[in-house]
Design a protein around this motif. Structure first.
Motif, PDB file in Angstrom:
ATOM      1  N   TYR B  33       0.825  -1.351  -0.410  1.00  0.00           N
ATOM      2  CA  TYR B  33      -0.230   0.220  -0.190  1.00  0.00           C
ATOM      3  C   TYR B  33       1.033   1.152   0.066  1.00  0.00           C
ATOM      4  CZ  TYR B  33      -2.957  -3.425   2.259  1.00  0.00           C
ATOM      5  OH  TYR B  33      -4.171  -4.594   2.289  1.00  0.00           O
ATOM      6  N   TYR B  35       0.198   4.732   1.342  1.00  0.00           N
ATOM      7  CA  TYR B  35      -0.989   6.144   2.053  1.00  0.00           C
ATOM      8  C   TYR B  35      -0.253   7.721   2.106  1.00  0.00           C
ATOM      9  CZ  TYR B  35      -3.159   1.969   3.941  1.00  0.00           C
ATOM     10  OH  TYR B  35      -3.862   0.635   3.746  1.00  0.00           O
ATOM     11  N   GLN B  37       0.438  11.533   4.209  1.00  0.00           N
ATOM     12  CA  GLN B  37      -0.502  12.650   5.123  1.00  0.00           C
ATOM     13  C   GLN B  37       0.028  14.403   4.770  1.00  0.00           C
ATOM     14  OE1 GLN B  37       1.353  11.028   8.885  1.00  0.00           O
ATOM     15  NE2 GLN B  37      -0.665  12.184  10.012  1.00  0.00           N
ATOM     16  N   GLN B  41      -2.254  16.763   8.932  1.00  0.00           N
ATOM     17  CA  GLN B  41      -3.733  15.760   8.600  1.00  0.00           C
ATOM     18  C   GLN B  41      -3.650  14.647   8.782  1.00  0.00           C
ATOM     19  OE1 GLN B  41      -5.410  17.437   4.503  1.00  0.00           O
ATOM     20  NE2 GLN B  41      -4.484  19.449   4.956  1.00  0.00           N
ATOM     21  N   LYS B  42      -5.081  13.278   8.684  1.00  0.00           N
ATOM     22  CA  LYS B  42      -5.175  12.441   9.099  1.00  0.00           C
ATOM     23  C   LYS B  42      -3.870  11.567   7.310  1.00  0.00           C
ATOM     24  CE  LYS B  42      -9.935  11.847   6.836  1.00  0.00           C
ATOM     25  NZ  LYS B  42     -11.075  11.926   6.900  1.00  0.00           N
ATOM     26  N   VAL B  43      -3.869  10.385   7.943  1.00  0.00           N
ATOM     27  CA  VAL B  43      -3.545   9.422   6.963  1.00  0.00           C
ATOM     28  C   VAL B  43      -4.360   9.187   6.016  1.00  0.00           C
ATOM     29  CG1 VAL B  43      -2.267   6.867   6.454  1.00  0.00           C
ATOM     30  CG2 VAL B  43      -1.999   9.037   8.418  1.00  0.00           C
ATOM     31  N   PHE B  45      -5.612   7.226   2.104  1.00  0.00           N
ATOM     32  CA  PHE B  45      -5.076   5.422   1.283  1.00  0.00           C
ATOM     33  C   PHE B  45      -4.806   6.179  -0.266  1.00  0.00           C
ATOM     34  CE2 PHE B  45      -5.764   1.632  -0.523  1.00  0.00           C
ATOM     35  CZ  PHE B  45      -6.725   1.722  -1.505  1.00  0.00           C
ATOM     36  N   SER B  48      -3.512   0.285  -3.809  1.00  0.00           N
ATOM     37  CA  SER B  48      -3.728  -1.022  -2.987  1.00  0.00           C
ATOM     38  C   SER B  48      -2.510  -1.891  -4.051  1.00  0.00           C
ATOM     39  CB  SER B  48      -3.987  -1.845  -2.143  1.00  0.00           C
ATOM     40  OG  SER B  48      -5.157  -1.875  -3.206  1.00  0.00           O
ATOM     41  N   MET B  89       4.368  13.974   4.030  1.00  0.00           N
ATOM     42  CA  MET B  89       4.485  12.534   3.929  1.00  0.00           C
ATOM     43  C   MET B  89       4.143  11.552   3.080  1.00  0.00           C
ATOM     44  SD  MET B  89       6.871  12.653   5.657  1.00  0.00           S
ATOM     45  CE  MET B  89       7.105  11.010   7.136  1.00  0.00           C
ATOM     46  N   PHE B  91       3.773   7.176   3.116  1.00  0.00           N
ATOM     47  CA  PHE B  91       3.855   6.540   3.981  1.00  0.00           C
ATOM     48  C   PHE B  91       4.603   4.742   3.418  1.00  0.00           C
ATOM     49  CE2 PHE B  91       4.801   7.643   8.171  1.00  0.00           C
ATOM     50  CZ  PHE B  91       4.127   8.809   8.450  1.00  0.00           C
ATOM     51  N   SER B  95       1.236  -5.891   4.336  1.00  0.00           N
ATOM     52  CA  SER B  95       0.832  -6.972   5.526  1.00  0.00           C
ATOM     53  C   SER B  95       0.362  -8.499   4.598  1.00  0.00           C
ATOM     54  CB  SER B  95      -0.339  -6.234   5.717  1.00  0.00           C
ATOM     55  OG  SER B  95      -1.588  -6.623   4.394  1.00  0.00           O
ATOM     56  N   GLN B 102      -1.800  -4.313   9.370  1.00  0.00           N
ATOM     57  CA  GLN B 102      -0.344  -3.392   7.854  1.00  0.00           C
ATOM     58  C   GLN B 102       1.342  -3.073   8.798  1.00  0.00           C
ATOM     59  OE1 GLN B 102      -2.352  -0.790   5.191  1.00  0.00           O
ATOM     60  NE2 GLN B 102      -3.831  -2.047   4.605  1.00  0.00           N
ATOM     61  N   PHE B 104       3.487  -0.164   8.459  1.00  0.00           N
ATOM     62  CA  PHE B 104       4.215   1.305   7.713  1.00  0.00           C
ATOM     63  C   PHE B 104       5.728   1.103   7.858  1.00  0.00           C
ATOM     64  CE2 PHE B 104      -0.524   3.281   6.895  1.00  0.00           C
ATOM     65  CZ  PHE B 104      -0.365   2.709   7.234  1.00  0.00           C
ATOM     66  N   GLY B 105       6.050   1.833   6.680  1.00  0.00           N
ATOM     67  CA  GLY B 105       7.216   2.501   6.846  1.00  0.00           C
ATOM     68  C   GLY B 105       7.368   3.744   7.364  1.00  0.00           C
ATOM     69  N   PRO B 106       8.677   4.051   7.317  1.00  0.00           N
ATOM     70  CA  PRO B 106       9.001   5.611   8.634  1.00  0.00           C
ATOM     71  C   PRO B 106       8.499   6.702   7.814  1.00  0.00           C
ATOM     72  CG  PRO B 106      11.027   4.588   7.460  1.00  0.00           C
ATOM     73  CD  PRO B 106      10.230   3.400   6.823  1.00  0.00           C
TER      74      PRO B 106
END
Lengths: 112, 113
Positions: B33, B35, B37, B41-43, B45, B48, B89, B91, B95, B102, B104-106
């Motif tokens: 996936y 994503y 951000q 704000q929120k992450v 999608f 996929s 950002m 990400f 999974s 899931q 997540f990477g940094p």
């Protein structure tokens, strides 16, 4: 549209106290929820999950409660520690690819 | 413990330029996936990827975006002609086939100037 949201953008608690972070969702078809923790400059980190056929699930120092009647879930953190300071997101899983829909997050600050 | 890695950690680019963000998912994972951000704000999608093809994408993932799994380990996100509003950002996550969890990477911080 469908969304997952949070009640409060910030929460401050004293070290050692319990924390409760709330989340509301609108999609009645949501059947799987996850809480993620995001520390500054890092990616989201899985904390705990719960399926819709459960009301409660416990982990290490964390408990998630799900109330399907009012479409509400909460994350309880026992004996909050400084390392718990982070942004907490609830997310629900949807779609054939199991993608996550995140809420807007609550910043938890642990006071000494 | 296995982890998702992403490179670079920070990418600065000029508007209109192409960027490629790279990810190495956890080796035995099958779902991948992206994503993003936006600051504060929120992450959200984006897309996929499963079985070497896109399985779902959001409205954000328009023709300027593409993903690729060029080999058995890397998973890339390409933005063909970056816009200022692409600054965020990004990400990567992966999974296992049997789990909704899931990892997540940094993240890669993309700054478009």
């Amino acid at each position: 549209g469908e969304s997952v949201g949070l009640h409060l953008p910030t929460l401050s608690v004293q070290e050692g106290d319990n924390s409760i972070i709330n989340c509301a969702y609108s999609n009645s078809a949501s059947d799987y929820f996850i809480w993620y923790k995001q520390e500054s400059g890092k990616g989201p980190q899985f904390i705990i999950d719960i399926r819709s056929n459960m009301d409660k699930r416990q982990g290490q120092r964390v408990t998630v409660l799900l109330n399907k009647t009012v479409k509400h879930l909460s994350l309880q953190i026992a004996a909050t520690q400084p390392g718990d300071s982070a942004v907490y997101f609830c997310a629900d899983v949807s779609g054939s690819a199991r993608q996550l829909t995140f809420g807007s997050g609550t910043q938890l600050t642990v006071l000494p | 413990e296995p982890e998702v890695t992403q490179t670079p950690s920070h990418q600065v680019t000029q508007m209109g330029q192409e960027v490629i963000l790279r990810c190495v998912p956890i080796s035995n994972h099958l779902y991948f996936y992206w994503y993003r951000q936006i600051l504060g704000q929120k992450v959200e999608f984006l897309v996929s990827f499963y079985n070497n093809e896109i399985s779902e994408k959001s409205e954000i993932f328009d023709d300027q975006f593409s993903v690729e799994r060029p080999d058995g380990s890397n998973f890339t996100l390409k933005i063909r002609s970056t816009k200022l509003e692409d600054s965020a950002m990004y990400f990567c996550a992966s999974s296992e086939w049997y789990s909704y969890e899931q990892y997540f990477g940094p993240g890669t911080r993309l700054t478009v100037t």
